[in-house]
Design a protein around this motif. Sequence first.
Motif, PDB file in Angstrom:
ATOM      1  N   GLY A 148       0.623  -1.186  -0.093  1.00  0.00           N
ATOM      2  CA  GLY A 148       0.039  -0.141   0.111  1.00  0.00           C
ATOM      3  C   GLY A 148       1.273   1.271  -0.418  1.00  0.00           C
ATOM      4  N   GLN A 149       2.302   1.057   0.353  1.00  0.00           N
ATOM      5  CA  GLN A 149       2.867   2.462  -0.048  1.00  0.00           C
ATOM      6  C   GLN A 149       3.363   2.760  -1.362  1.00  0.00           C
ATOM      7  OE1 GLN A 149       6.066   1.237   3.336  1.00  0.00           O
ATOM      8  NE2 GLN A 149       4.941   2.389   4.757  1.00  0.00           N
ATOM      9  N   GLU A 150       4.759   3.271  -1.295  1.00  0.00           N
ATOM     10  CA  GLU A 150       4.469   3.895  -2.723  1.00  0.00           C
ATOM     11  C   GLU A 150       6.120   4.311  -2.598  1.00  0.00           C
ATOM     12  OE1 GLU A 150       3.536   7.950  -4.604  1.00  0.00           O
ATOM     13  OE2 GLU A 150       5.524   8.530  -4.437  1.00  0.00           O
ATOM     14  N   ALA A 151       6.592   3.464  -3.889  1.00  0.00           N
ATOM     15  CA  ALA A 151       8.419   2.987  -3.938  1.00  0.00           C
ATOM     16  C   ALA A 151       8.196   4.334  -4.765  1.00  0.00           C
ATOM     17  CB  ALA A 151       8.531   1.757  -4.714  1.00  0.00           C
ATOM     18  N   ARG A 152       9.604   4.828  -5.055  1.00  0.00           N
ATOM     19  CA  ARG A 152      10.426   5.564  -5.818  1.00  0.00           C
ATOM     20  C   ARG A 152      11.620   5.014  -6.184  1.00  0.00           C
ATOM     21  NH1 ARG A 152       8.610  11.324  -6.622  1.00  0.00           N
ATOM     22  NH2 ARG A 152       6.288  11.644  -5.926  1.00  0.00           N
ATOM     23  N   LEU A 153      11.873   5.086  -7.186  1.00  0.00           N
ATOM     24  CA  LEU A 153      13.020   4.803  -7.976  1.00  0.00           C
ATOM     25  C   LEU A 153      14.029   5.344  -8.838  1.00  0.00           C
ATOM     26  CD1 LEU A 153      11.360   1.943  -7.117  1.00  0.00           C
ATOM     27  CD2 LEU A 153      12.830   0.972  -8.451  1.00  0.00           C
ATOM     28  N   ARG A 154      15.066   5.743  -8.291  1.00  0.00           N
ATOM     29  CA  ARG A 154      15.988   6.995  -9.327  1.00  0.00           C
ATOM     30  C   ARG A 154      16.758   6.166 -10.059  1.00  0.00           C
ATOM     31  NH1 ARG A 154      14.418   8.876  -4.257  1.00  0.00           N
ATOM     32  NH2 ARG A 154      13.828  10.185  -3.580  1.00  0.00           N
ATOM     33  N   CYS A 155      17.616   7.257 -11.052  1.00  0.00           N
ATOM     34  CA  CYS A 155      18.202   6.765 -12.381  1.00  0.00           C
ATOM     35  C   CYS A 155      18.693   8.117 -12.730  1.00  0.00           C
ATOM     36  CB  CYS A 155      17.847   5.940 -13.226  1.00  0.00           C
ATOM     37  SG  CYS A 155      18.664   5.700 -14.225  1.00  0.00           S
ATOM     38  N   SER A 156      20.193   8.154 -12.152  1.00  0.00           N
ATOM     39  CA  SER A 156      20.707   8.619 -13.043  1.00  0.00           C
ATOM     40  C   SER A 156      21.978   8.950 -13.942  1.00  0.00           C
ATOM     41  CB  SER A 156      21.785   9.926 -12.366  1.00  0.00           C
ATOM     42  OG  SER A 156      21.023  10.483 -11.104  1.00  0.00           O
ATOM     43  N   PRO A 157      21.637   9.270 -15.487  1.00  0.00           N
ATOM     44  CA  PRO A 157      22.278   8.405 -16.314  1.00  0.00           C
ATOM     45  C   PRO A 157      23.569   8.808 -16.804  1.00  0.00           C
ATOM     46  CG  PRO A 157      20.761  10.502 -17.097  1.00  0.00           C
ATOM     47  CD  PRO A 157      20.330  10.212 -15.476  1.00  0.00           C
ATOM     48  N   MET A 158      24.063   8.213 -17.585  1.00  0.00           N
ATOM     49  CA  MET A 158      25.937   8.928 -17.420  1.00  0.00           C
ATOM     50  C   MET A 158      25.888  10.238 -18.290  1.00  0.00           C
ATOM     51  SD  MET A 158      27.845   5.076 -18.989  1.00  0.00           S
ATOM     52  CE  MET A 158      29.397   5.976 -19.129  1.00  0.00           C
ATOM     53  N   LYS A 159      26.822  10.449 -17.774  1.00  0.00           N
ATOM     54  CA  LYS A 159      26.639  11.786 -18.363  1.00  0.00           C
ATOM     55  C   LYS A 159      26.974  12.091 -19.722  1.00  0.00           C
ATOM     56  CE  LYS A 159      30.453  15.952 -17.943  1.00  0.00           C
ATOM     57  NZ  LYS A 159      31.506  16.192 -16.743  1.00  0.00           N
ATOM     58  N   GLY A 160      26.325  13.089 -20.107  1.00  0.00           N
ATOM     59  CA  GLY A 160      25.891  13.232 -22.015  1.00  0.00           C
ATOM     60  C   GLY A 160      25.242  11.788 -22.228  1.00  0.00           C
ATOM     61  N   HIS A 161      24.648  11.145 -21.302  1.00  0.00           N
ATOM     62  CA  HIS A 161      23.134  10.330 -22.000  1.00  0.00           C
ATOM     63  C   HIS A 161      21.794  11.213 -21.919  1.00  0.00           C
ATOM     64  CE1 HIS A 161      25.359   6.365 -22.308  1.00  0.00           C
ATOM     65  NE2 HIS A 161      26.085   7.600 -22.595  1.00  0.00           N
ATOM     66  N   SER A 162      21.350  10.791 -23.061  1.00  0.00           N
ATOM     67  CA  SER A 162      19.911  11.830 -23.004  1.00  0.00           C
ATOM     68  C   SER A 162      18.888  10.383 -22.915  1.00  0.00           C
ATOM     69  CB  SER A 162      19.743  12.371 -23.991  1.00  0.00           C
ATOM     70  OG  SER A 162      20.064  12.434 -25.050  1.00  0.00           O
ATOM     71  N   HIS A 163      19.143   9.514 -22.838  1.00  0.00           N
ATOM     72  CA  HIS A 163      18.225   8.715 -23.578  1.00  0.00           C
ATOM     73  C   HIS A 163      17.956   7.752 -21.645  1.00  0.00           C
ATOM     74  CE1 HIS A 163      16.766   9.606 -27.575  1.00  0.00           C
ATOM     75  NE2 HIS A 163      17.545  10.127 -27.042  1.00  0.00           N
ATOM     76  N   VAL A 164      16.561   7.327 -21.180  1.00  0.00           N
ATOM     77  CA  VAL A 164      17.068   6.358 -20.607  1.00  0.00           C
ATOM     78  C   VAL A 164      15.603   5.255 -20.396  1.00  0.00           C
ATOM     79  CG1 VAL A 164      15.913   6.211 -17.459  1.00  0.00           C
ATOM     80  CG2 VAL A 164      17.953   7.796 -18.315  1.00  0.00           C
ATOM     81  N   TYR A 165      16.419   4.126 -19.694  1.00  0.00           N
ATOM     82  CA  TYR A 165      15.074   2.678 -20.366  1.00  0.00           C
ATOM     83  C   TYR A 165      15.278   2.202 -18.819  1.00  0.00           C
ATOM     84  CZ  TYR A 165      17.951   4.035 -24.605  1.00  0.00           C
ATOM     85  OH  TYR A 165      18.406   4.343 -25.671  1.00  0.00           O
ATOM     86  N   TRP A 166      13.663   1.665 -18.553  1.00  0.00           N
ATOM     87  CA  TRP A 166      14.121   0.512 -17.264  1.00  0.00           C
ATOM     88  C   TRP A 166      12.916  -0.538 -17.895  1.00  0.00           C
ATOM     89  CZ3 TRP A 166      14.552   2.657 -12.430  1.00  0.00           C
ATOM     90  CH2 TRP A 166      14.422   3.876 -11.763  1.00  0.00           C
ATOM     91  N   TYR A 167      13.741  -1.166 -17.218  1.00  0.00           N
ATOM     92  CA  TYR A 167      13.463  -2.622 -17.224  1.00  0.00           C
ATOM     93  C   TYR A 167      13.450  -3.129 -15.460  1.00  0.00           C
ATOM     94  CZ  TYR A 167      15.324  -2.916 -21.656  1.00  0.00           C
ATOM     95  OH  TYR A 167      15.572  -2.696 -23.156  1.00  0.00           O
ATOM     96  N   ARG A 168      12.476  -4.946 -15.693  1.00  0.00           N
ATOM     97  CA  ARG A 168      11.966  -5.298 -14.335  1.00  0.00           C
ATOM     98  C   ARG A 168      12.373  -6.484 -14.809  1.00  0.00           C
ATOM     99  NH1 ARG A 168       5.599  -5.597 -11.884  1.00  0.00           N
ATOM    100  NH2 ARG A 168       5.613  -6.013 -14.033  1.00  0.00           N
ATOM    101  N   GLN A 169      12.787  -6.992 -13.506  1.00  0.00           N
ATOM    102  CA  GLN A 169      13.377  -8.403 -13.669  1.00  0.00           C
ATOM    103  C   GLN A 169      12.798  -9.215 -12.539  1.00  0.00           C
ATOM    104  OE1 GLN A 169      17.805  -8.792 -12.822  1.00  0.00           O
ATOM    105  NE2 GLN A 169      17.494 -10.994 -14.204  1.00  0.00           N
ATOM    106  N   LEU A 170      11.692 -10.136 -12.077  1.00  0.00           N
ATOM    107  CA  LEU A 170      11.184 -10.905 -11.746  1.00  0.00           C
ATOM    108  C   LEU A 170      12.260 -12.282 -11.373  1.00  0.00           C
ATOM    109  CD1 LEU A 170       7.813 -10.825 -13.028  1.00  0.00           C
ATOM    110  CD2 LEU A 170       8.500  -9.169 -10.671  1.00  0.00           C
ATOM    111  N   PRO A 171      11.636 -12.959 -10.031  1.00  0.00           N
ATOM    112  CA  PRO A 171      13.324 -13.500  -9.166  1.00  0.00           C
ATOM    113  C   PRO A 171      13.249 -14.478 -10.180  1.00  0.00           C
ATOM    114  CG  PRO A 171      11.387 -12.852  -7.450  1.00  0.00           C
ATOM    115  CD  PRO A 171      10.982 -11.618  -8.576  1.00  0.00           C
ATOM    116  N   GLU A 172      13.994 -14.981 -10.599  1.00  0.00           N
ATOM    117  CA  GLU A 172      14.334 -16.305 -11.340  1.00  0.00           C
ATOM    118  C   GLU A 172      13.882 -16.136 -12.792  1.00  0.00           C
ATOM    119  OE1 GLU A 172      16.598 -19.199 -10.711  1.00  0.00           O
ATOM    120  OE2 GLU A 172      16.085 -17.513  -8.165  1.00  0.00           O
ATOM    121  N   GLU A 173      13.464 -14.761 -13.612  1.00  0.00           N
ATOM    122  CA  GLU A 173      13.125 -14.106 -14.978  1.00  0.00           C
ATOM    123  C   GLU A 173      14.576 -13.779 -15.735  1.00  0.00           C
ATOM    124  OE1 GLU A 173       8.487 -14.913 -13.842  1.00  0.00           O
ATOM    125  OE2 GLU A 173       9.591 -13.202 -15.458  1.00  0.00           O
ATOM    126  N   GLY A 174      14.478 -13.697 -16.508  1.00  0.00           N
ATOM    127  CA  GLY A 174      14.861 -12.426 -17.332  1.00  0.00           C
ATOM    128  C   GLY A 174      14.441 -10.972 -17.920  1.00  0.00           C
TER     129      GLY A 174
END
Lengths: 115, 116
Positions: free
Chosen positions: B16-42
Amino acid sequence: DAKTTQPPSMDCAEGRAANLPCNHSTISGNEYVYWYRQIHSQGPQYIIHGLKNNETNEMASLIITEDRKSSTLILPHATLRDTAVYYCIVRVARDRGSTLGRLYFGRGTQLTVWP
Amino acid sequence: NAGVMQNPRHLVRRRGQEARLRCSPMKGHSHVYWYRQLPEEGLKFMVYLQKENIIDESGMPKERFSAEFPKEGPSILRIQQVVRGDSAAYFCASSPGQGRTNYGYTFGSGTRLTVV
């Protein structure tokens, strides 16, 4: 989703070459073959990629068959630190559409290097 | 030469709570992608963002999940009203820009979310 087939697991003795196969029989002419690996609990690490010529860098070699329907990643002298899940991915390298971000990670091959 | 930075590395939330995940890209990178990996999966693609734009969110669950990449600051993946099924490792990757991904994406070390 994933358009590649890899064996689920392989073993290799330390110091020997590890040859990881990948089948991608439906690969398109403009699709590259990429290899990533994921060491336990870490983010995936880029290894190498190629289109149709064999490629080599400081980490590995990539051998692509002439018909491009399969490839082999070669770690020439495997070490214990090479134990990881290896993913073979095919995708367009320079597409300009919205699918740019999608890498399809299948189950990969769990490579275990033993001493 | 800092790589892709994700924080926190581990996050525990009650249902029921909220989760906030942060990502700072590499310097000079303007594109960001998020992926999720469940246990024992790709890894599964979730969303692709450029500065102030969502380019592809086809992998995002329809409810409770949102992502942003503001003009200033890190990219944020927000999960509202978390459930146990949200427990997974969330990875962020970055690249220089459209048409310049020939050398692969750089991934961060991930955030491991545990919902209790």
